[in-house]
Design an enzyme around this catalytic site. Structure first.
Site, mmCIF file in Angstrom:
data_model
loop_
_atom_site.group_PDB
_atom_site.id
_atom_site.type_symbol
_atom_site.label_atom_id
_atom_site.label_comp_id
_atom_site.label_asym_id
_atom_site.label_seq_id
_atom_site.Cartn_x
_atom_site.Cartn_y
_atom_site.Cartn_z
ATOM 1 N N HIS A 84 0.852 -1.190 0.000
ATOM 2 C CA HIS A 84 0.000 0.000 0.000
ATOM 3 C C HIS A 84 0.886 1.237 0.000
ATOM 4 O O HIS A 84 1.807 1.347 0.809
ATOM 5 C CB HIS A 84 -0.906 0.022 1.240
ATOM 6 C CG HIS A 84 -1.770 1.256 1.274
ATOM 7 N ND1 HIS A 84 -2.965 1.345 0.613
ATOM 8 C CD2 HIS A 84 -1.575 2.465 1.848
ATOM 9 C CE1 HIS A 84 -3.482 2.537 0.785
ATOM 10 N NE2 HIS A 84 -2.657 3.246 1.532
ATOM 11 N N ASP A 163 -15.435 2.240 7.308
ATOM 12 C CA ASP A 163 -14.418 3.140 6.761
ATOM 13 C C ASP A 163 -14.953 3.897 5.560
ATOM 14 O O ASP A 163 -14.677 5.078 5.398
ATOM 15 C CB ASP A 163 -13.155 2.373 6.363
ATOM 16 C CG ASP A 163 -12.154 3.323 5.716
ATOM 17 O OD1 ASP A 163 -11.708 4.238 6.424
ATOM 18 O OD2 ASP A 163 -11.876 3.196 4.512
ATOM 19 N N ARG A 170 -14.994 12.411 6.570
ATOM 20 C CA ARG A 170 -13.737 13.117 6.883
ATOM 21 C C ARG A 170 -13.330 14.033 5.735
ATOM 22 O O ARG A 170 -12.820 15.133 5.953
ATOM 23 C CB ARG A 170 -12.619 12.099 7.155
ATOM 24 C CG ARG A 170 -12.769 11.400 8.489
ATOM 25 C CD ARG A 170 -11.877 10.167 8.543
ATOM 26 N NE ARG A 170 -10.493 10.475 8.304
ATOM 27 C CZ ARG A 170 -9.625 9.651 7.707
ATOM 28 N NH1 ARG A 170 -10.004 8.454 7.303
ATOM 29 N NH2 ARG A 170 -8.378 10.009 7.531
ATOM 30 N N SER A 185 -7.937 3.635 8.956
ATOM 31 C CA SER A 185 -8.657 3.524 7.685
ATOM 32 C C SER A 185 -7.902 2.594 6.730
ATOM 33 O O SER A 185 -8.462 1.643 6.170
ATOM 34 C CB SER A 185 -8.797 4.936 7.092
ATOM 35 O OG SER A 185 -9.165 4.885 5.747
ATOM 36 N N LYS A 189 -8.847 -1.828 5.965
ATOM 37 C CA LYS A 189 -9.130 -2.403 4.643
ATOM 38 C C LYS A 189 -8.114 -3.488 4.290
ATOM 39 O O LYS A 189 -8.468 -4.531 3.738
ATOM 40 C CB LYS A 189 -9.109 -1.289 3.584
ATOM 41 C CG LYS A 189 -10.357 -0.422 3.644
ATOM 42 C CD LYS A 189 -10.280 0.755 2.703
ATOM 43 C CE LYS A 189 -9.325 1.801 3.206
ATOM 44 N NZ LYS A 189 -9.503 3.143 2.673
#
Ligand code: URA
Length: 425
Positions: A84, A163, A170, A185, A189
């Site tokens: 990620h 989320d 947000r 967050s 995931k």
């Protein structure tokens, strides 16, 4: 156990520590619509201002995972490892990295997103490939991991729904930048996706979410701890995003550059980061003795890309779209490119049509920027530094304006910046 939302908000407003029961309740009640958007907005702002303890962040993440399903990848038949990136300008690394790591024997479950603002999203880039589909059912996702070893698609509705709802809130309440909320967050995931290991590319600098190294480091440490607490081997690299990555920004241009990397060429920074992340990913699943460079050199990585594209309905041989309207920025004097502000380049690409203002907006697959010169490289008066491409000529003037301000020239070469600053495990 049930609480009054206002008491939970007051507790965090007054710098208190939320109990496990309060966290479980508020995340669940918000997902079900019992806690209203205005109440969650107030709580998110209190978290942004007053922070959370490590224990609170771990519980909040667990509650977000529990709001939906957790995929079981045990049937895939290979070790699973994902990457990620916190996002940047010209960050196309997922495209060469995913098939490369699959070619080396791991399976890469990549649930990716779309761009918003000045950073590009992997799904938008892949949609520049004719026919490529970014929606897969959970069953198709697992089956593709088993047969191809890689899948890149959008997260299904069932994954961490808390989320999805909270992130949208947000985004419009000025509370995206809270490290506990970003970490929970991202990690909720990734953990729900079922990956066995995870390598994080946490970026800092003008084109990144976190401009300061210290904030990026804190985010990286928080995420590494969350991963470990949930049984996911997690490592983070802290990488520079002061300058765009590679020589292209924009979807079809970035696919083209990724193909160059898979073919054994490509810009040095993209190659270096792709190989560094590949080695971390392979190491994390016990395949540390496999050499990713060899998989590029002998064509296995490119074969793996073609198999991935075909499995998702794409045509790896189709020509990529090319935008017809072109403008250039040239050097006004002899010297060196001193700086190239990643944020400004990202905004310029966005103005050309590569980005979107609202998440439902379409993007242009072919709009973007080619960086003919980068910091440290010599220029003579009149040399092209940047080439801006758009489908619609009307988009060029505003993009040129911001792109010109991205570059400074100097008489001597600037000091070089390390691409990978640190590793956190
Ligand atoms: N990406 C996410 O998925 N969540 C955040 O909060 C920030 C970036």
């Amino acid at each position: 156990m049930s609480f009054a939302a206002v008491d939970v908000i007051r507790a965090k407003r007054d710098k208190g520590v939320l109990s496990d029961a309060q966290i479980d309740w508020v995340v669940d009640a918000y997902t079900k619509g019992v806690v209203a958007d205005e109440q969650m907005s107030a709580l998110a702002m209190a978290i942004l201002l007053n922070g959370m303890t490590a224990g609170e962040i771990a519980r909040w993440t667990a509650a977000m995972i529990a709001s939906g399903e957790r995929l079981d990848l045990s049937g895939v038949g290979r070790p699973t490892v994902d990457k990620h990136s916190t996002g940047g300008v010209g960050d196309k690394i997922t495209l060469p990295l995913t098939p490369l790591v699959a070619a080396c024997g791991a399976a890469v479950p990549q649930l990716s997103g779309r761009g918003l603002g000045h950073t590009g999203g992997t799904l938008d880039k892949l949609e520049a490939v004719a026919g490529f589909g970014t929606k897969l059912s959970n069953e198709a996702f697992v089956e593709q991991l088993r047969t191809v070893g890689a899948a890149i698609c959008a997260a299904g509705e069932g994954l961490a729904p808390a989320d999805r709802k909270l992130y949208a809130l947000r985004d419009v309440t000025g509370t995206v930048e809270a490290i506990p909320l970003i970490a929970s967050s991202i990690m909720s995931k990734k953990i729900a996706e079922g990956t066995g290991a995870l390598v994080l590319d946490v970026k800092f600098g003008s084109g990144a979410f976190m401009r300061q190294v210290a904030d990026a480091r804190e985010l990286a440490r928080t995420m590494v701890e969350l991963g470990k607490a949930h049984g996911v081997t997690t490592v983070a690299l802290l990488t520079d995003m002061e300058v765009p990555l590679g020589r292209t920004v924009g979807h079809s241009l970035e696919v083209e550059e990724s193909l160059e990397v898979l073919a054994g060429g490509g810009p040095q920074d993209v190659v270096t980061l792709t190989l560094a992340l590949a080695r971390e990913m392979l190491d994390a699943v016990g395949l540390g003795d496999v050499d990713p460079q060899a998989a590029i050199a002998d064509g296995r990585a490119m074969d793996s890309w073609r198999a991935l594209v075909r499995a998702q309905g794409g045509d790896p041989d189709a020509p990529l779209p090319v935008a017809g309207e072109v403008e250039t920025i040239t050097a006004t004097r002899d010297g060196f490119v001193a700086t190239m502000d990643a944020y400004a380049v990202g905004v310029a690409a966005w103005r050309l049509g590569a980005g979107r203002a609202r998440k439902e907006d379409p993007v242009s697959a072919s709009a973007g920027i080619i960086l003919h010169r980068k910091p440290g490289e010599a220029v003579r008066t009149g040399d092209v530094i940047m080439e801006l491409r758009a489908e619609d000529a009307g988009k060029l003037p505003a993009a040129l304006d911001v792109a010109r301000g991205a570059v400074t020239l100097s008489d001597t070469p600037p000091p070089s910046r390390p691409l990978i600053l640190d590793r956190i495990s």
